[in-house]
Design a protein around this motif. Sequence first.
Motif, PDB file in Angstrom:
ATOM      1  N   ARG A  50      14.992  -6.083  57.083  1.00 45.68           N
ATOM      2  CA  ARG A  50      14.697  -6.269  58.284  1.00 45.68           C
ATOM      3  C   ARG A  50      15.139  -4.216  58.784  1.00 45.68           C
ATOM      4  O   ARG A  50      14.310  -2.800  58.318  1.00 45.68           O
ATOM      5  CB  ARG A  50      14.967  -6.640  59.210  1.00 45.68           C
ATOM      6  N   ARG A 109      13.246  -1.983  56.185  1.00 43.03           N
ATOM      7  CA  ARG A 109      12.061  -1.362  56.349  1.00 43.03           C
ATOM      8  C   ARG A 109      11.812  -0.418  57.967  1.00 43.03           C
ATOM      9  O   ARG A 109      11.115   0.544  57.653  1.00 43.03           O
ATOM     10  CB  ARG A 109      11.294  -3.050  57.050  1.00 43.03           C
ATOM     11  N   ASP A 110      12.888  -0.748  58.460  1.00 44.37           N
ATOM     12  CA  ASP A 110      13.156   0.251  59.775  1.00 44.37           C
ATOM     13  C   ASP A 110      13.806   1.724  59.844  1.00 44.37           C
ATOM     14  O   ASP A 110      12.971   2.589  59.687  1.00 44.37           O
ATOM     15  CB  ASP A 110      13.832  -0.318  60.490  1.00 44.37           C
ATOM     16  N   SER A 151      12.749   2.757  56.533  1.00 45.21           N
ATOM     17  CA  SER A 151      11.263   4.096  55.570  1.00 45.21           C
ATOM     18  C   SER A 151      10.677   3.836  56.951  1.00 45.21           C
ATOM     19  O   SER A 151       9.723   5.249  57.054  1.00 45.21           O
ATOM     20  CB  SER A 151      10.906   2.357  54.856  1.00 45.21           C
ATOM     21  N   ARG A 152      10.476   3.204  58.503  1.00 44.75           N
ATOM     22  CA  ARG A 152       9.907   3.473  59.209  1.00 44.75           C
ATOM     23  C   ARG A 152      10.083   4.789  59.924  1.00 44.75           C
ATOM     24  O   ARG A 152       8.948   5.631  60.126  1.00 44.75           O
ATOM     25  CB  ARG A 152       9.472   2.252  60.042  1.00 44.75           C
ATOM     26  N   ILE A 153      10.714   5.158  59.958  1.00 43.08           N
ATOM     27  CA  ILE A 153      12.232   6.749  60.704  1.00 43.08           C
ATOM     28  C   ILE A 153      11.830   7.116  59.931  1.00 43.08           C
ATOM     29  O   ILE A 153      11.483   8.456  60.065  1.00 43.08           O
ATOM     30  CB  ILE A 153      13.484   6.008  61.070  1.00 43.08           C
ATOM     31  N   ARG A 154      11.521   7.098  58.435  1.00 37.20           N
ATOM     32  CA  ARG A 154      11.642   8.452  57.585  1.00 37.20           C
ATOM     33  C   ARG A 154      10.467   8.831  57.319  1.00 37.20           C
ATOM     34  O   ARG A 154      10.222  10.009  57.227  1.00 37.20           O
ATOM     35  CB  ARG A 154      12.195   7.813  56.208  1.00 37.20           C
ATOM     36  N   LYS A 155       9.481   7.808  57.693  1.00 41.66           N
ATOM     37  CA  LYS A 155       8.837   7.980  57.920  1.00 41.66           C
ATOM     38  C   LYS A 155       8.030   8.774  58.954  1.00 41.66           C
ATOM     39  O   LYS A 155       6.606  10.191  59.522  1.00 41.66           O
ATOM     40  CB  LYS A 155       6.905   7.629  57.257  1.00 41.66           C
ATOM     41  N   ASP A 156       8.278   9.176  59.838  1.00 39.92           N
ATOM     42  CA  ASP A 156       8.335   9.357  61.469  1.00 39.92           C
ATOM     43  C   ASP A 156       8.756  10.859  61.378  1.00 39.92           C
ATOM     44  O   ASP A 156       7.745  11.788  62.461  1.00 39.92           O
ATOM     45  CB  ASP A 156       8.820   8.384  62.684  1.00 39.92           C
ATOM     46  N   LEU A 206      15.648   9.994  66.543  1.00 37.35           N
ATOM     47  CA  LEU A 206      14.781   9.560  65.390  1.00 37.35           C
ATOM     48  C   LEU A 206      16.090   9.754  64.461  1.00 37.35           C
ATOM     49  O   LEU A 206      16.578   8.706  63.676  1.00 37.35           O
ATOM     50  CB  LEU A 206      13.735  10.047  65.000  1.00 37.35           C
TER      51      LEU A 206
END
Length: 710
Positions: free
Chosen positions: A633, A636-637, A639-644, A661
């Motif tokens: 989990r 997955r977080d 991966s989302r932070i890096r995209k932001d 971030l």
Amino acid sequence: MPVLTTALLATVIAAEPAALPLRKLRLYETGVGYFERRGNVGPRDDLALPLPSSHLDDALKSLVILEATGGVKINGLDFGSSVSESMARAMAGLPQDGEEPLAYDDLLESLKGSRVQVQSTTGKVSGRFIDLEGPFYAPVYAVAEPERKDAGAGDDLPERAEPRGEPHYTLIVLDDDDALRRIKTDRVEAIRVLDRRTAERLDVAATALSDQAARQSTALAVQAESAGRLGLGYISEAPVWRTTYRVVMEHDELQGQLQAWALVHNDTDEDWDGVTVELANGRPSSFLHPLAAPRYTERELVAPPDGLTTVPQLANRTVDSLYGTEIGEGFGMGGLGLVGSGRGGGGTGHGMVRMGTYGSFGADSGGVTLGDLAELAKAAGSESGALFLYRVADPIDLEAHHSALLPIVQQRVEVEPITFFAEDTYEGLSAARLVNTTSQTLPPGTVSFFADGGFVGEAMFDRLKPDERRFVPYGFELDVELSRRRTTLGEEVTVLRWRDDKIVESFVRESELVLKLDNRSGRGRRVYVALDVSRRADLIGDGVVELDYDLASDTALAATTVDARSKVSHTLRAKELHSRTHEDPQLEQLTELSKRKGVPEPQREILQTSIDRIRRAAELVERAEDNGRVIERLERDLSRIRKDLAALGDARVRSAARGKLTRELLSKESQIDTLRKKIDEDRAEAKQARRRSKSNLERLEDWTPGAPES
């Protein structure tokens, strides 16, 4: 070409030596017989022991002088040596291929260099056989087929070729006048070998190559001096003697008549005249061993210092033939001078019905002692010697290749007609409870039973020593029915053992056995029922049924009497020692074992300790798996932070958002590192717990029944 019409060998047929009379014969169950010969001999008598060639080795390794009175002196024994087929061919100059049959020209080739006398249609020629020319064949003629009815004027008629005739040869002989003579074999009537040595070698080859060589008679000539009485003994292969019995039973008595007959075979070429016959009930060791044929050993070949030879090495041989060490056959039994080998027949009889066999109790019982049901049986008889001998009352006369049935026992014995039910069956068998009340061991054999004025059945039984007994089924019982029920009342553990990563559980099982019998006949029956109960057991009857045990089949028995046209029911209780094995036991099996009735408290504590450690290992593994799911989990977080962060790019935004971030990214990465370390630690601790659990189970082996439990 005419075939050879007279013998190649001219030998003087000497009178056969007289056979030393056979006086006694003892036959064994191992396929041999002990032959004893005795007689008066003169100083110049020619005496022999008549034997088949195949039996010569047995006689040579066992011959013993039993009697030599009046100055008789044995100088030795003379016999013709036997050789292998390959050696016989080599000695006689015959082809070495043992698979190919000998042809006429093979025999002629073997005579090269020998002195011969050739008798032909033109007379006799004596001289040295130099060479053989040929083969030559008669001319071949083509013969036209008979005219066909449908053949036209211009048709060509096919030709038919006659098959070629037999080949003929030309002998080249240097005669006694030193003249070379050429003699065609189609004119030859006989060829006589004049060289004694060549004739002897051909005679040896003819014997060795015969299909009947093993059965040909061999005279083992006795070289004796002075007159007197001579006795010799030896063993030789002989047919196994066999026994067949008759038992006459009386329903109202426990006694019957036993008759035993022995089947004896004279498979020799010699008539037995007034021979005392003894039959040995036992199995002394006897074996085949080659002695008669000559043996050779290889010696080192040392070349002269100068390396010179008297003949060219390759004058008439190849390099391969110089290198080879075997003659013809190569390796195998032929190298021992043997044509073949045989084994005496024989065997042991077995009952028609197997009554059941139980193995010994595999694990220790933890100090629990149950009865030995075999103690219910009578003590078995014993023998003081290795053999029992049956001596036929009177010397017998038996022609060669004839057989005889000889009486050896007639005596009253204990025998009871019964109905027998084998283990786990419901069909009754007519049987006899036979006790050997004679003083002799009864060898195995067939047995025919007689009762009520006639034949009632037959069976086979094994060897029976004095006082031993057998339950021998000989037919089917149609009037008695059995129903049986077995109920397990409970089990109690006696001890646990750790063996090769397995737990062996020893326990006592208590059962109830119910037997119901229905006799519909007009005569009472004595009934024996084989029970599915191990030998190490306590067996309690209901006060009416009798308990017994059959040592031959290792089976517990229940015996009772059922009156005519009546029913009976019997209840028995059994406590038996058993064991079961638990392969690589896991938590569920260990938990179940720890709750079993009767587990010694120290061993129960050992089980509980291992259970606790396995549970701890399971908890650690489960926690590691939970942490693994948390890591998934967090990743997955991340991966989302890096995209932001990537979406912000170079846009002018407040640094607070980017910093938030970034701090969140670093925090989650730190959590993942911490969780991975905990997973590694938990898995290592779980592995250690499982290892300690197994090591703890090994302590089961250290506990001794009766030791203090603290």
